[in-house]
Design a protein around this motif. Structure first.
Motif, short mmCIF file in Angstrom:
data_model
loop_
_atom_site.label_atom_id
_atom_site.label_comp_id
_atom_site.label_asym_id
_atom_site.label_seq_id
_atom_site.Cartn_x
_atom_site.Cartn_y
_atom_site.Cartn_z
N LYS A 1 36.54 50.42 45.20
CA LYS A 1 36.77 48.98 45.16
C LYS A 1 38.13 48.64 45.75
N ALA A 2 39.07 49.56 45.61
CA ALA A 2 40.40 49.30 46.15
C ALA A 2 40.33 49.13 47.66
N GLU A 3 39.42 49.86 48.30
CA GLU A 3 39.30 49.74 49.75
C GLU A 3 38.64 48.42 50.14
N SER A 4 37.60 48.04 49.41
CA SER A 4 36.88 46.81 49.78
C SER A 4 37.59 45.56 49.26
N ASN A 5 38.38 45.71 48.21
CA ASN A 5 39.03 44.54 47.63
C ASN A 5 40.46 44.88 47.20
N PRO A 6 41.35 45.09 48.18
CA PRO A 6 42.69 45.59 47.85
C PRO A 6 43.52 44.62 47.02
N TYR A 7 43.18 43.33 47.08
CA TYR A 7 44.01 42.34 46.37
C TYR A 7 43.74 42.31 44.88
N MET A 8 42.78 43.13 44.45
CA MET A 8 42.51 43.24 43.01
C MET A 8 43.67 43.98 42.31
N PHE A 9 44.36 44.84 43.06
CA PHE A 9 45.32 45.76 42.44
C PHE A 9 46.75 45.51 42.93
N ALA A 10 47.70 45.60 41.98
CA ALA A 10 49.11 45.38 42.32
C ALA A 10 49.62 46.40 43.32
N ASP A 11 49.27 47.67 43.12
CA ASP A 11 49.89 48.73 43.93
C ASP A 11 49.50 48.64 45.41
#
Lengths: 174, 290
Positions: free
Chosen positions: A70-80
């Protein structure tokens, strides 16, 4: 999805709404950026007064390791991942690190969860950790508590305001 | 001070659940559904028929193809999925403008309902609950009481509740102090008015206060309660009530919720909400790229 620069403008003059796990930057001095319903999530604004480049991120969780796909498809979900992307996108539009005014709001907690989750406080912690590691000063913030916040950035003059329960306050200029 | 009777006394001004949704809900929940009968109910609603056909041909269900027959589409999707589609569409229309009493932006209540539905369904599947589809519908409906409060009080509601709210108090307790009732109790009354099954009304009533006592305990309520907290963490449908709610300790224990599992549930829920919004709006999230 490759994510480079996000530059959204709004010809109707209405504010550009940043959703949950979303980000936008702009160099249009008429642009207004807004994000609603910051609970445990944190909204970050950056603004360069010399170039009128500004941006806003609404991240949900501290660390992308929880879900690499999910971090790849939606990077703005995560602070880092989301915070570096916000700054990078602003630099690509001409902002410089030394000029940036950085504000944040959100990071609230559920009233009582036994202290086991602390999603809001962990979001606040990683925000400060990322800024500290990168020599970025958090100019002003309104975080914590149990309240929902709406965050607004005007690119005309960099004014940042926070609205809570219908009451507004200016976060920057201080 | 107003009370529940006052709020629901003017029943005609309360939102009406479309007859299609109520009929299908009781038919499908009772297990006495007949595919022909379901097709007949769906057929008379043109918008709903189109939605069912669109879903039947959607890759979301792993079967992309060209199916234009309504009956075959319902068989392809299954009765439970049809119920979810009916509820999503018909409740969605009601919820999009809802939540004024809680200071929600347009669309926020709908997104919160959808998030609760997906989170409850995900949890149900992971914890072996025998009816994940029922969990989905209860998650979707849990906050319908806010619709009645919108009509009765509008923006005045949250202002009066906030005047009673203290730091350590839940928003629900402040609602009771200000109005003698709360959105969960009002929601249960509305569900009964809509003639939804009693168990759904009970879930709505106790979704913030799931009973721990074995005599009253219902895992369905636990799952919807946890789903509600997951939505709060994700910032869905967070209004003037903020995060002034408790996570029940017995639910945290029974569902083995910890930091890691909570964050996994949040991401899973949020991605399903986005998938549905994209499917319904015909958009993708490529808008992130200039």
């Amino acid at each position: 999805m490759s994510s480079t620069t996000t530059q959204r403008t709004n010809a109707t003059g209405k504010p550009i709404v940043i959703g949950v796990a979303d980000m936008a930057v702009s160099k249009d001095p008429k642009a207004e950026l807004i994000t609603h319903a910051l609970g445990s999530c944190i909204g970050v604004t950056i603004y360069d007064p010399t170039t009128h480049v500004g941006g806003m991120l609404h991240f949900m969780l501290p660390n992308s390791k929880i879900n690499a796909d999910k971090a790849e498809s939606n990077p703005y979900m995560f602070a880092d991942i989301g915070i570096p992307k916000l700054f990078q996108a602003a630099y690509e539009l001409g902002a410089t690190k030394e000029n940036l005014i950085v504000c944040a709001a959100g990071g609230a907690e559920v009233l009582a969860d036994g202290g086991h989750f602390k999603i809001g406080s962990r979001n606040r912690t990683i925000l400060r950790k990322i800024f500290w590691k990168n020599n970025i000063l958090l100019t002003a913030d309104d975080t914590g508590g149990t309240i929902s916040r709406t965050l607004h950035l005007s690119l005309a003059d960099g004014t940042v305001s926070v609205r809570t329960k219908g009451q507004g306050q200016v976060l920057w200029p201080i | 001070m107003a009370n529940l009777e006052d709020i629901i006394s003017d029943i005609d001004s309360l939102p009406a659940l479309p007859a299609t949704a109520a009929r299908l809900a009781s038919m499908l929940m009772s297990g006495e559904s007949d595919i022909t009968e379901v097709a007949e109910i769906v057929r008379v609603d043109e918008a709903l028929s189109m939605t069912v056909l669109r879903y039947a041909n959607s890759s979301m269900f792993g079967r992309p193809g060209r199916e234009f027959n309504l009956r075959e589409s319902i068989i392809r999707l299954g009765n439970a999925t049809v119920l979810k589609i009916v509820m999503q569409q018909q409740i969605g229309q009601m919820l999009r403008d809802g939540g004024v009493a809680f200071g929600l932006e347009r669309g926020a209540m709908w997104r919160g309902a959808l998030g609760g539905a997906f989170a409850a369904e995900n949890l149900a599947k992971e914890h072996g609950f025998d009816d994940p589809d029922l969990c989905f519908v209860c998650g979707l409906l849990r906050d319908i009481g806010k619709l009645a409060l919108d009509i009765r009080y509008g923006q005045d509601y949250a202002a009066k509740v906030n005047a009673c709210l203290k730091d350590s108090m839940t928003f629900q307790d402040a609602e009771r102090e200000a109005f003698g009732t709360d959105h969960a109790e009002v929601g249960a009354a509305l569900a009964k008015h809509w003639q939804l099954p009693d168990r759904m009304a009970t879930v709505i009533q106790y979704h913030h206060t799931p009973p721990a006592d074995p005599a009253d305990h219902d895992m369905l309520i636990d799952l919807v309660h946890a789903a509600d907290i997951i939505c709060l963490w994700a910032g869905l449908a967070v209004g003037y009530d903020g995060l002034q709610y408790h996570l029940a300790p017995h639910v945290k224990e029974s569902l083995s919720l910890n930091r890691r599992t909570a964050e996994i549930e949040i991401t899973a829920m949020w991605n399903r909400v986005r998938e549905i919004e994209d499917a319904m709006n015909g958009t993708t999230h490529e808008r992130h790229v200039a």
